[in-house]
Design a protein around this motif. Structure first.
Motif, PDB file in Angstrom:
ATOM      1  N   VAL A  21     -51.853  28.953   2.564  1.00 48.11           N
ATOM      2  CA  VAL A  21     -50.703  29.842   2.357  1.00 48.11           C
ATOM      3  C   VAL A  21     -49.908  29.981   3.652  1.00 48.11           C
ATOM      4  O   VAL A  21     -48.675  29.907   3.644  1.00 48.11           O
ATOM      5  CB  VAL A  21     -51.192  31.203   1.824  1.00 48.11           C
ATOM      6  N   ALA A  25     -45.959  28.715   4.094  1.00 46.00           N
ATOM      7  CA  ALA A  25     -44.871  29.609   4.521  1.00 46.00           C
ATOM      8  C   ALA A  25     -44.265  29.116   5.832  1.00 46.00           C
ATOM      9  O   ALA A  25     -43.044  29.121   6.005  1.00 46.00           O
ATOM     10  CB  ALA A  25     -45.377  31.039   4.662  1.00 46.00           C
ATOM     11  N   THR A  76     -46.442  32.268  -2.682  1.00 42.41           N
ATOM     12  CA  THR A  76     -46.036  32.151  -1.280  1.00 42.41           C
ATOM     13  C   THR A  76     -44.569  31.746  -1.181  1.00 42.41           C
ATOM     14  O   THR A  76     -43.799  32.341  -0.417  1.00 42.41           O
ATOM     15  CB  THR A  76     -46.914  31.113  -0.552  1.00 42.41           C
ATOM     16  N   THR A  80     -41.615  34.113   0.243  1.00 40.74           N
ATOM     17  CA  THR A  80     -40.999  33.606   1.466  1.00 40.74           C
ATOM     18  C   THR A  80     -39.502  33.406   1.313  1.00 40.74           C
ATOM     19  O   THR A  80     -38.728  33.746   2.203  1.00 40.74           O
ATOM     20  CB  THR A  80     -41.684  32.293   1.899  1.00 40.74           C
ATOM     21  N   ILE A 111     -49.274  36.627   2.973  1.00 38.99           N
ATOM     22  CA  ILE A 111     -47.934  36.032   2.883  1.00 38.99           C
ATOM     23  C   ILE A 111     -46.935  36.821   3.723  1.00 38.99           C
ATOM     24  O   ILE A 111     -46.128  36.239   4.458  1.00 38.99           O
ATOM     25  CB  ILE A 111     -47.467  35.957   1.412  1.00 38.99           C
ATOM     26  N   ASN A 115     -45.041  35.467   7.269  1.00 39.25           N
ATOM     27  CA  ASN A 115     -43.578  35.432   7.327  1.00 39.25           C
ATOM     28  C   ASN A 115     -43.064  36.226   8.528  1.00 39.25           C
ATOM     29  O   ASN A 115     -42.107  35.812   9.186  1.00 39.25           O
ATOM     30  CB  ASN A 115     -42.973  35.935   6.013  1.00 39.25           C
TER      31      ASN A 115
END
Length: 133
Positions: A21, A25, A76, A80, A111, A115
């Motif tokens: 993940v 991202a 994800t 994102t 997630i 980010n």
């Protein structure tokens, strides 16, 4: 953010999936620092180079990724990108089929924190292997 990342990964209970993940991202956000770090962690954790190399094309990779992983990767991407300002219901519902409520909360934590890290490192222009303070 480090504490949030560690707690989210631990709560998810699947360190390899957490790294996939984070890599996905980071690919979307073009964060070389995070890609470098999380690819290395994933490889050390037993992830295959082939799956990492094909992560950017996971939807076309056949059965290389499980349905659970595919649901996580779709979530994800939706979180994102947020193109329409929200995560589509079908993406969230698919993830909810594969993760318990607690796991889903931790997945969203993973997630969200990656980010945030991506945005911090890209805006600071931190290169792979670099340091920040």
């Amino acid at each position: 953010m480090s504490a949030l990342s560690a707690a989210a990964k631990q709560g998810l209970g699947d360190p390899v999936l957490a790294e996939l993940v984070m890599i996905r991202a980071s690919q979307i956000n073009a964060c070389a620092f995070c890609l470098d770090m999380h690819v290395e962690i994933a490889l050390k954790g037993g992830e295959s180079a082939k799956r990492i190399a094909l992560l950017n094309a996971w939807e076309e990779a056949g059965d290389l990724f499980t349905e659970r992983e595919r649901a996580a990767l779709a979530l994800t991407e939706a979180v994102t990108v947020l193109t329409d300002g929200f995560v589509p219901d079908e993406v969230y519902e698919k993830a909810a089929q594969h993760f318990s409520e607690a796991e889903l909360a931790h997945m969203l934590g993973v997630i969200t924190v990656i980010n945030s890290w991506n945005r911090l490192m890209v805006s600071r222009r931190i290169e792979p292997g670099g340091t920040f303070s």
